[in-house]
Scaffold this active site. Structure first.
Site, PDB file in Angstrom:
ATOM      1  CG  PHE A  59      -0.163   0.237   2.373  1.00  0.00           C
ATOM      2  CD1 PHE A  59       0.176   1.089   3.046  1.00  0.00           C
ATOM      3  CD2 PHE A  59       0.037  -0.860   3.049  1.00  0.00           C
ATOM      4  CE1 PHE A  59       0.875   1.392   4.871  1.00  0.00           C
ATOM      5  CE2 PHE A  59       0.215  -1.390   4.728  1.00  0.00           C
ATOM      6  CZ  PHE A  59       0.989  -0.160   4.809  1.00  0.00           C
ATOM      7  CB  THR A  93      -5.699   2.369  11.510  1.00  0.00           C
ATOM      8  OG1 THR A  93      -4.784   2.628  12.326  1.00  0.00           O
ATOM      9  CG2 THR A  93      -5.045   2.191  10.508  1.00  0.00           C
ATOM     10  CG  HIS A 117       0.035  10.407  11.167  1.00  0.00           C
ATOM     11  ND1 HIS A 117       0.459   9.290  11.079  1.00  0.00           N
ATOM     12  CD2 HIS A 117       0.934  11.442  12.193  1.00  0.00           C
ATOM     13  CE1 HIS A 117       2.009   8.544  11.982  1.00  0.00           C
ATOM     14  NE2 HIS A 117       2.180  10.205  12.387  1.00  0.00           N
TER      15      HIS A 117
END
Length: 140
Positions: A59, A93, A117
Protein backbone atom coordinates in the site's frame (compact mmCIF):
# COMPACT_ATOMS: atom_id res chain seq x y z
CA UNK A 1 2.52 12.24 34.74
CA UNK A 2 5.12 13.27 32.20
CA UNK A 3 4.48 16.12 29.80
CA UNK A 4 5.20 15.03 26.24
CA UNK A 5 5.02 16.46 22.78
CA UNK A 6 3.64 14.44 19.89
CA UNK A 7 3.13 14.95 16.17
CA UNK A 8 -0.41 15.07 14.78
CA UNK A 9 -1.45 15.61 11.17
CA UNK A 10 -4.90 16.22 9.73
CA UNK A 11 -4.75 14.37 6.43
CA UNK A 12 -5.94 15.70 3.03
CA UNK A 13 -9.45 14.25 3.42
CA UNK A 14 -9.87 15.97 6.79
CA UNK A 15 -8.79 19.31 5.31
CA UNK A 16 -10.95 18.83 2.20
CA UNK A 17 -13.99 17.97 4.35
CA UNK A 18 -13.45 21.09 6.52
CA UNK A 19 -12.84 19.14 9.74
CA UNK A 20 -9.86 21.17 11.01
CA UNK A 21 -11.83 23.14 13.62
CA UNK A 22 -13.69 20.06 14.82
CA UNK A 23 -10.47 18.08 15.26
CA UNK A 24 -8.51 20.90 16.93
CA UNK A 25 -11.46 21.45 19.28
CA UNK A 26 -11.47 17.79 20.29
CA UNK A 27 -7.73 17.90 20.98
CA UNK A 28 -8.04 21.03 23.12
CA UNK A 29 -11.13 19.76 24.97
CA UNK A 30 -9.09 16.68 25.91
CA UNK A 31 -6.75 19.00 27.82
CA UNK A 32 -3.92 18.96 25.30
CA UNK A 33 -2.23 22.12 24.01
CA UNK A 34 -1.37 22.97 20.41
CA UNK A 35 2.30 24.01 20.63
CA UNK A 36 2.72 24.50 16.86
CA UNK A 37 0.48 24.28 13.80
CA UNK A 38 0.82 24.90 10.06
CA UNK A 39 -0.86 23.94 6.81
CA UNK A 40 1.51 22.46 4.23
CA UNK A 41 1.51 20.53 0.98
CA UNK A 42 3.75 17.49 1.50
CA UNK A 43 6.14 16.58 -1.31
CA UNK A 44 6.99 12.97 -2.17
CA UNK A 45 10.41 13.13 -0.52
CA UNK A 46 8.93 14.22 2.82
CA UNK A 47 6.12 11.64 2.49
CA UNK A 48 8.73 8.92 1.98
CA UNK A 49 10.48 10.02 5.18
CA UNK A 50 7.23 10.26 7.12
CA UNK A 51 6.14 6.76 6.16
CA UNK A 52 9.59 5.14 5.86
CA UNK A 53 8.51 2.12 7.94
CA UNK A 54 6.02 1.25 5.18
CA UNK A 55 8.49 1.33 2.25
CA UNK A 56 8.16 -1.92 0.31
CA UNK A 57 4.64 -2.68 1.54
CA UNK A 58 1.87 -3.17 -1.02
CA UNK A 59 0.00 0.00 0.00
CA UNK A 60 3.03 2.33 0.16
CA UNK A 61 2.66 4.06 -3.24
CA UNK A 62 -1.06 4.61 -2.69
CA UNK A 63 -0.34 6.05 0.77
CA UNK A 64 2.25 8.50 -0.61
CA UNK A 65 -0.07 9.53 -3.46
CA UNK A 66 -2.89 10.17 -1.00
CA UNK A 67 -0.85 12.14 1.54
CA UNK A 68 0.58 14.36 -1.25
CA UNK A 69 -2.85 14.88 -2.90
CA UNK A 70 -3.73 18.06 -1.01
CA UNK A 71 -2.83 20.23 1.95
CA UNK A 72 -2.45 18.77 5.44
CA UNK A 73 -2.40 20.45 8.85
CA UNK A 74 0.65 19.53 10.92
CA UNK A 75 0.64 20.07 14.67
CA UNK A 76 2.80 19.59 17.70
CA UNK A 77 0.48 18.66 20.54
CA UNK A 78 1.64 18.82 24.15
CA UNK A 79 0.30 17.45 27.40
CA UNK A 80 0.50 14.71 29.99
CA UNK A 81 1.22 11.45 28.16
CA UNK A 82 0.39 13.21 24.88
CA UNK A 83 1.41 10.25 22.67
CA UNK A 84 -0.90 7.80 24.44
CA UNK A 85 -3.75 10.29 24.87
CA UNK A 86 -3.70 11.25 21.18
CA UNK A 87 -3.58 7.61 20.02
CA UNK A 88 -6.64 6.89 22.18
CA UNK A 89 -8.40 10.04 20.95
CA UNK A 90 -7.92 9.24 17.25
CA UNK A 91 -9.10 5.61 17.48
CA UNK A 92 -8.29 2.56 15.37
CA UNK A 93 -6.84 2.95 11.86
CA UNK A 94 -9.94 1.37 10.32
CA UNK A 95 -12.95 3.57 11.18
CA UNK A 96 -15.18 0.47 11.21
CA UNK A 97 -13.13 -0.74 14.19
CA UNK A 98 -12.76 2.69 15.85
CA UNK A 99 -14.91 3.34 18.89
CA UNK A 100 -17.68 5.95 18.75
CA UNK A 101 -16.40 9.17 20.29
CA UNK A 102 -12.95 8.82 18.71
CA UNK A 103 -11.97 11.10 15.84
CA UNK A 104 -11.82 8.25 13.33
CA UNK A 105 -14.89 6.52 14.76
CA UNK A 106 -16.94 9.69 14.30
CA UNK A 107 -15.36 11.36 11.26
CA UNK A 108 -13.35 8.94 9.07
CA UNK A 109 -15.00 7.42 6.00
CA UNK A 110 -12.54 4.65 5.12
CA UNK A 111 -9.31 2.97 6.23
CA UNK A 112 -7.45 4.65 3.36
CA UNK A 113 -8.83 8.14 4.10
CA UNK A 114 -8.98 8.12 7.87
CA UNK A 115 -8.70 11.87 8.56
CA UNK A 116 -5.78 11.98 11.01
CA UNK A 117 -2.29 10.70 11.84
CA UNK A 118 -0.72 10.73 15.31
CA UNK A 119 2.70 9.40 16.28
CA UNK A 120 2.60 6.03 18.02
CA UNK A 121 5.77 6.44 20.11
CA UNK A 122 7.75 9.31 21.65
CA UNK A 123 10.89 8.73 19.55
CA UNK A 124 8.80 8.56 16.38
CA UNK A 125 7.04 11.78 17.41
CA UNK A 126 10.40 13.57 17.69
CA UNK A 127 11.44 12.38 14.23
CA UNK A 128 8.09 13.31 12.65
CA UNK A 129 8.03 16.75 14.31
CA UNK A 130 11.51 17.45 12.92
CA UNK A 131 10.26 16.82 9.36
CA UNK A 132 7.84 19.76 9.61
CA UNK A 133 8.96 22.08 12.42
CA UNK A 134 12.19 23.73 13.47
CA UNK A 135 12.68 24.03 17.25
CA UNK A 136 11.97 27.79 17.20
CA UNK A 137 8.51 27.16 15.68
CA UNK A 138 7.36 25.13 18.70
CA UNK A 139 6.04 27.22 21.59
CA UNK A 140 6.68 26.36 25.21
Amino acid sequence: MATQKTFVMIKPDGVRRKLIGEIVGRIERKGLRIAAMKMVKIDRETANKLYEEHIGKSFFNELVSYITSGPVVCMVVEGDEAVRVMRTLIGATDPKEASPGTIRGDLALSKAENVIHASDAEEKAKREMSLFFSPNEITE
